[in-house]
Design an enzyme around this catalytic site. Structure first.
Site, mmCIF file in Angstrom:
data_model
loop_
_atom_site.group_PDB
_atom_site.id
_atom_site.type_symbol
_atom_site.label_atom_id
_atom_site.label_comp_id
_atom_site.label_asym_id
_atom_site.label_seq_id
_atom_site.Cartn_x
_atom_site.Cartn_y
_atom_site.Cartn_z
ATOM 1 N N HIS A 150 23.874 42.288 -9.540
ATOM 2 C CA HIS A 150 23.391 40.899 -9.559
ATOM 3 C C HIS A 150 22.949 40.488 -8.153
ATOM 4 O O HIS A 150 21.983 39.746 -7.991
ATOM 5 C CB HIS A 150 24.501 39.984 -10.082
ATOM 6 C CG HIS A 150 24.068 38.553 -10.282
ATOM 7 N ND1 HIS A 150 22.995 38.198 -11.081
ATOM 8 C CD2 HIS A 150 24.558 37.387 -9.786
ATOM 9 C CE1 HIS A 150 22.839 36.881 -11.057
ATOM 10 N NE2 HIS A 150 23.777 36.370 -10.280
ATOM 11 N N SER B 252 17.116 32.834 -11.737
ATOM 12 C CA SER B 252 18.007 33.434 -10.723
ATOM 13 C C SER B 252 17.308 33.703 -9.397
ATOM 14 O O SER B 252 16.313 34.420 -9.355
ATOM 15 C CB SER B 252 18.521 34.807 -11.190
ATOM 16 O OG SER B 252 19.248 34.710 -12.348
ATOM 17 N N ASN C 158 14.237 44.506 -10.221
ATOM 18 C CA ASN C 158 14.793 45.871 -10.177
ATOM 19 C C ASN C 158 14.123 46.687 -11.271
ATOM 20 O O ASN C 158 13.497 46.122 -12.169
ATOM 21 C CB ASN C 158 16.316 45.816 -10.428
ATOM 22 C CG ASN C 158 16.623 45.155 -11.768
ATOM 23 O OD1 ASN C 158 16.613 43.914 -11.874
ATOM 24 N ND2 ASN C 158 16.850 45.954 -12.785
ATOM 25 N N HIS D 232 22.964 30.238 -19.629
ATOM 26 C CA HIS D 232 22.657 31.494 -20.316
ATOM 27 C C HIS D 232 23.634 31.691 -21.463
ATOM 28 O O HIS D 232 24.801 31.278 -21.370
ATOM 29 C CB HIS D 232 22.792 32.669 -19.355
ATOM 30 C CG HIS D 232 21.930 32.574 -18.140
ATOM 31 N ND1 HIS D 232 22.296 31.835 -17.042
ATOM 32 C CD2 HIS D 232 20.720 33.117 -17.866
ATOM 33 C CE1 HIS D 232 21.336 31.922 -16.132
ATOM 34 N NE2 HIS D 232 20.372 32.688 -16.604
ATOM 35 N N ALA E 74 14.237 36.260 -13.755
ATOM 36 C CA ALA E 74 14.366 37.574 -13.135
ATOM 37 C C ALA E 74 14.455 38.589 -14.268
ATOM 38 O O ALA E 74 15.063 38.311 -15.304
ATOM 39 C CB ALA E 74 15.632 37.618 -12.294
ATOM 40 N N HIS F 54 22.227 29.872 -9.199
ATOM 41 C CA HIS F 54 21.600 28.826 -10.014
ATOM 42 C C HIS F 54 22.082 27.466 -9.502
ATOM 43 O O HIS F 54 23.254 27.139 -9.599
ATOM 44 C CB HIS F 54 21.972 28.977 -11.485
ATOM 45 C CG HIS F 54 21.415 30.231 -12.093
ATOM 46 N ND1 HIS F 54 20.238 30.260 -12.783
ATOM 47 C CD2 HIS F 54 21.877 31.495 -12.080
ATOM 48 C CE1 HIS F 54 19.992 31.488 -13.176
ATOM 49 N NE2 HIS F 54 20.972 32.264 -12.769
ATOM 50 N N MET G 103 17.744 38.267 -19.528
ATOM 51 C CA MET G 103 18.808 37.661 -20.344
ATOM 52 C C MET G 103 18.604 36.158 -20.544
ATOM 53 O O MET G 103 19.565 35.413 -20.700
ATOM 54 C CB MET G 103 20.167 37.898 -19.675
ATOM 55 C CG MET G 103 20.488 39.358 -19.414
ATOM 56 S SD MET G 103 22.002 39.526 -18.478
ATOM 57 C CE MET G 103 21.951 41.280 -18.048
ATOM 58 N N SER G 104 17.366 35.710 -20.533
ATOM 59 C CA SER G 104 17.164 34.254 -20.620
ATOM 60 C C SER G 104 15.840 33.924 -21.298
ATOM 61 O O SER G 104 15.256 34.758 -21.978
ATOM 62 C CB SER G 104 17.182 33.661 -19.203
ATOM 63 O OG SER G 104 16.052 34.089 -18.482
ATOM 64 N N TYR H 230 25.025 34.382 -22.175
ATOM 65 C CA TYR H 230 26.113 35.282 -21.744
ATOM 66 C C TYR H 230 27.264 34.549 -21.071
ATOM 67 O O TYR H 230 28.322 35.122 -20.838
ATOM 68 C CB TYR H 230 25.587 36.415 -20.844
ATOM 69 C CG TYR H 230 24.941 35.988 -19.539
ATOM 70 C CD1 TYR H 230 25.657 35.396 -18.506
ATOM 71 C CD2 TYR H 230 23.580 36.205 -19.336
ATOM 72 C CE1 TYR H 230 25.061 35.025 -17.326
ATOM 73 C CE2 TYR H 230 22.960 35.841 -18.157
ATOM 74 C CZ TYR H 230 23.717 35.250 -17.158
ATOM 75 O OH TYR H 230 23.098 34.870 -15.995
ATOM 76 N N GLU H 231 27.066 33.266 -20.771
ATOM 77 C CA GLU H 231 28.177 32.475 -20.222
ATOM 78 C C GLU H 231 29.114 32.008 -21.329
ATOM 79 O O GLU H 231 30.137 31.376 -21.055
ATOM 80 C CB GLU H 231 27.629 31.246 -19.487
ATOM 81 C CG GLU H 231 26.791 31.592 -18.265
ATOM 82 C CD GLU H 231 26.135 30.361 -17.667
ATOM 83 O OE1 GLU H 231 26.871 29.456 -17.241
ATOM 84 O OE2 GLU H 231 24.896 30.297 -17.655
#
Ligand code: HPA
Length: 271
Positions: free
Chosen positions: A246, A29, A234, A82, A112, A60, A210-211, A84-85
């Protein structure tokens, strides 16, 4: 080799005119600036490659770049799928099969991540020493091709000392501070609760994202050596009072991209 992977490979080889990448970079990201690193790259959109999953999250890019960097033949994958998609884990790791099919032996993954370690600040780069898989899935379940050929893959030396030392040396030469730590992967897409972040800290995680973990497992399956770098975009939930967004992740990622470029350049020179 899966028939689909073979078709992806043959398509790419038909464009590559004999160029054989030694190193693959998977770019996360907001870190797409890294692509500017390559000298006159050959750009191939994922959408053009047979069977290749298209990237769809803002930030992306969804393309592959091939070119030279610091004297090394590199392919950069800008954009990833990902879980989450709603993507299957097989689709998430598909690019790693393609990377392997091209004969690549070193994979650099960037992502990230939210900082859990209280010493971390947004904009820091962290070398991934190890990971914790909280995704609830593993790309080796049921065998790689769904063929039931289940492997009990050793993960005890996943992020090799050899590559980590080269990155540390490159950072030292650039006088660039580099964090190190454990990356915990969660499914998302909601960010963590403060209680989850506290739990991950107790487990030994320094950063959360998340990846990356599915791709790394598949790379190890193919015996590809792995280096991982997290950009701390963050502070994780509850570490600071600030709300997570995001947009902020992309913004800080962009800023850290310059540092990452310099670092990767040094790393590839040393490789
Ligand atoms: N949590 C999970 N994934 C992330 C974060 C975070 O705080 N920041 C960037 N990716």
């Amino acid at each position: 080799m899966m028939a689909t992977v073979k078709e992806s490979k043959e398509f790419l080889e038909s464009k590559l005119a004999g160029f054989k990448p030694d190193v693959a970079l998977i770019i996360g990201s907001g870190l797409n600036g890294v692509a500017a690193l390559l000298d006159k790259p050959l750009t191939i959109p994922y959408a053009d490659i047979p069977h290749f999953p298209k990237a769809s999250v803002p930030g992306h890019a969804g393309q592959m770049l091939f070119g030279e960097l610091a004297g090394k033949k590199v392919m950069a994958l800008c954009g990833r799928k990902h879980l989450y998609e709603g993507t299957s884990v097989a689709e998430v790791v598909y690019p790693v099969h393609v990377v392997d099919s091209l004969g690549v032996k070193v994979l650099v993954v960037t992502n990230a991540a939210g900082g859990i370690n209280p010493q971390f600040n947004p904009g820091d780069l962290m070398i991934i020493e190890d990971h914790i898989n909280h995704l609830g899935v593993n790309p080796l379940v049921g065998g790689v091709n769904g063929d039931g050929d289940v492997r009990f893959l050793d993960m005890s030396t996943t992020y090799t000392t050899r590559l980590r030392e080269k990155l540390e040396k490159a950072a030292e030469e650039l006088q660039m501070p580099l964090r190190r730590g454990v990356y915990a992967a969660t499914l998302g897409p909601s960010y963590e609760t403060p209680a989850e972040v506290k739990a991950f800290a107790w487990q030994g995680a320094d950063a959360v994202g998340m990846s990356t973990v599915p791709e790394v497992i598949m790379a190890r399956y193919h015996n590809i050596e792995v280096l991982g770098i997290s950009c701390i975009t963050n502070l994780a939930a509850g570490i600071s009072a600030k709300k997570l967004s995001h947009e902020e992740v992309l913004e800080v990622g962009k800023g850290a991209g310059d540092k990452l470029i310099k670092l990767l350049n040094g790393f590839l020179t040393a490789l």
